[in-house]
Structures are given as structure tokens and as C-alpha cells.
Design an enzyme around this catalytic site. Structure first.
Site, PDB file in Angstrom:
ATOM      1  N   GLY A  15       0.818  -1.203   0.000  1.00 38.99           N
ATOM      2  CA  GLY A  15       0.000   0.000   0.000  1.00 38.99           C
ATOM      3  C   GLY A  15       0.850   1.251   0.000  1.00 38.99           C
ATOM      4  N   GLY A  17       1.807   3.239  -2.410  1.00 39.97           N
ATOM      5  CA  GLY A  17       1.650   4.217  -3.467  1.00 39.97           C
ATOM      6  C   GLY A  17       1.036   5.539  -3.048  1.00 39.97           C
ATOM      7  N   ARG A  18       0.283   5.535  -1.956  1.00 40.22           N
ATOM      8  CA  ARG A  18      -0.408   6.763  -1.580  1.00 40.22           C
ATOM      9  C   ARG A  18      -0.680   6.778  -0.080  1.00 40.22           C
ATOM     10  NH1 ARG A  18      -6.763   6.199  -3.435  1.00 40.22           N
ATOM     11  NH2 ARG A  18      -7.273   4.403  -2.139  1.00 40.22           N
ATOM     12  N   SER A 144      -5.471  -0.403  13.381  1.00 42.11           N
ATOM     13  CA  SER A 144      -6.441   0.686  13.437  1.00 42.11           C
ATOM     14  C   SER A 144      -6.982   0.743  14.843  1.00 42.11           C
ATOM     15  CB  SER A 144      -7.589   0.441  12.452  1.00 42.11           C
ATOM     16  OG  SER A 144      -8.648   1.364  12.666  1.00 42.11           O
ATOM     17  N   TYR A 157     -14.043  -4.921   9.377  1.00 39.41           N
ATOM     18  CA  TYR A 157     -12.732  -4.276   9.346  1.00 39.41           C
ATOM     19  C   TYR A 157     -12.117  -4.250  10.751  1.00 39.41           C
ATOM     20  CZ  TYR A 157      -9.393  -0.391   8.653  1.00 39.41           C
ATOM     21  OH  TYR A 157      -8.282   0.405   8.589  1.00 39.41           O
ATOM     22  N   LYS A 161      -8.647  -6.035  11.877  1.00 43.37           N
ATOM     23  CA  LYS A 161      -7.544  -5.298  12.483  1.00 43.37           C
ATOM     24  C   LYS A 161      -7.239  -5.810  13.889  1.00 43.37           C
ATOM     25  CE  LYS A 161      -6.478  -2.414   9.160  1.00 43.37           C
ATOM     26  NZ  LYS A 161      -5.175  -2.497   8.471  1.00 43.37           N
TER      27      LYS A 161
END
Length: 256
Positions: A15, A17-18, A144, A157, A161
Site C-alpha cells: 500500500g 503508493g499513496r 487501526s 474491518y 484489524k
């Protein structure tokens, strides 16, 4: 770009790239690491790698879908061939959509779990043998605060996490004598493209982000570089006696 006396390690960031991942890549490169920027979004990974190389660092872009075991294996092979065995692994790739649990289905569950939980399992499984052989490794998984205290609309999610946190602690125990550390950094609400996409998928995106900011004692959402700073430290040589820990970078949202 970095202290010439620092040890250049090979770092892989999924992840990368941004968002938070990009800032982690930049931070690791500025600390002297050779960085493999792994992402599904090849143009963004390529841009991040180009930025690092333009600053005098060493980076390559690697196409990698962490939800695909073959893609992970192929990506790791590319990194090893071009830079050497991975010594620093940061699992930052993630995905979610704000949805009440009763409105989700098994296809949604599978996608969230494949990316957010099984993704780190795949990369860790692929990188650990070389770390064990070398007697050195740094693993930092991006969790998270949802995985620590729960988060409405993010049941699956949050569960994934939470699983990442427990998994990381177990890996930390298993490899503690091998010179390898494993830790989790848990961002709170952070100004990233993913947060924008999650909010935009609702009818009240501005209200959602505003509510997130109000819930934080500092009354603002975080910035990617603030999370990256914690990750870069935990990946450093100096953090060798820190393992199995979960650190929230959330403006005080979680204080436990």
C-alpha cells in the site's frame, strides 16, 4: 538523503503508493533504507519510487495485490532479485467501506479479510524465513484504533484489524530470539485517500469526517506523515528492544 553511516536495509511497504503508505516509504528512504513500493496502483507506486530516487534514495515499484497469494509470492521474488531479501516489512495495504454489519454479506466479509488480515499473513509468511536466516528483521503492521475499541459501521474491518494485533503479538513471541521485532501502529482517523473514499460512499461525508475530528481529543484528524514517523522509528535499529507492542497514533482517541 540519509546518514551515510546508517545501515541500508531492504524495506517492503505494501500500500505504498499513496496516503500513509507513501509517507512511510519516503520516511524509510530518508532514513537510509532501500524501499520496495508495493501497490495495486502501479502508477502511484511508480511515482512514489521516482520521488525517492529523485531525492537520492533507492526505490523500486512493485505491483502487488495482497489478496492474491501468487501476486504476493511474485512480488517478493521481484524485490529479492532487484534489492535483496526483505529485512523490513510494513503492511499498510487496507480497504473498507462504512456499512452497518447487518447490511453486509459474505462477499464483503471475504474481501475485507483477504486484504486487511490475510494480506499481512501472506507477506509475513513470505518474508520471515529470510529474516530468521539473517538474524534481523523489523515487521510493522498497520492496524487501526477500530481494532482496539470497535467502530460503528466497520465491524468486519475492526475484527480484521483486531486479528492483525493478535497475530503480530504472536509473531513477536515466536521470533523474539531471532533478532526480529514485530509491532503494530494503529492510526486514528487520518487524512488519506481511503478515508475520503469511505466518506464519499455515504450521503453525509462531511458530517462523518467532522464527527471523527470531534471525537479526537486534539479535535482534528491525523496527517499521514504523523503515522509514518512512528512506523519509521519502529523499523529502525534503535527500536530493537521494542516488540509485541501496539501504538496508537490517534491524537488521544485511544488511551490504552
Amino acid at each position: 538523503m540519509s546518514d551515510p553511516d546508517s545501515t541500508a536495509r531492504v524495506a517492503l511497504v505494501t500500500g505504498g503508493g499513496r496516503g500513509i503508505g507513501r509517507e512511510i516509504c519516503l520516511g524509510l528512504a530518508r532514513a537510509g533504507q532501500k524501499v520496495a513500493v508495493a501497490d495495486l496502483r502501479v502508477p502511484e507506486a511508480t511515482e512514489t519510487a521516482a520521488t525517492i530516487n529523485a531525492e537520492g534514495g533507492t526505490a523500486i515499484a512493485v505491483e502487488m495485490d495482497v489478496a492474491d497469494a501468487d501476486a504476493v509470492a511474485g512480488g517478493l521474488m521481484s524485490v529479492t532479485d532487484e534489492l535483496g531479501p526483505v529485512e523490513v516489512l510494513v503492511n499498510c495495504a487496507g480497504w473498507d467501506v462504512l456499512t452497518p454489519f447487518v447490511a453486509t454479506d459474505e462477499d464483503f466479509w471475504d474481501r475485507v479479510i483477504e486484504i486487511n488480515y490475510k494480506g499481512p499473513l501472506r507477506t509475513t509468511h513470505g518474508c520471515l524465513p529470510a529474516m530468521i536466516e539473517a538474524g534481523f528483521g523489523r515487521i510493522v503492521n498497520i492496524g487501526s484504533d477500530a481494532g482496539r475499541v470497535g467502530s460503528s459501521g466497520e465491524a468486519v474491518y475492526a475484527g480484521a484489524k483486531g486479528g492483525v494485533i493478535a497475530f503480530t503479538k504472536t509473531i513477536a513471541r515466536e521470533v523474539a530470539r531471532r533478532g526480529i521485532t514485530a509491532n503494530v501502529v494503529c492510526p486514528g482517523p487520518t487524512d488519506t485517500p481511503l478515508l475520503e473514499e469511505i466518506a464519499a460512499a455515504t450521503d453525509t461525508s462531511d458530517k462523518i469526517i467532522g464527527a471523527m475530528a470531534r471525537a479526537v481529543p486534539m479535535k482534528r484528524i491525523g496527517q499521514p506523515h504523523e503515522v509514518a514517523a512512528a512506523v519509521v522509528f519502529l523499523c529502525s535499529e534503535e527500536a530493537g528492544y521494542i516488540t509485541g507492542q501496539t501504538l496508537s497514533v490517534s491524537g488521544g482517541l485511544t488511551m490504552a
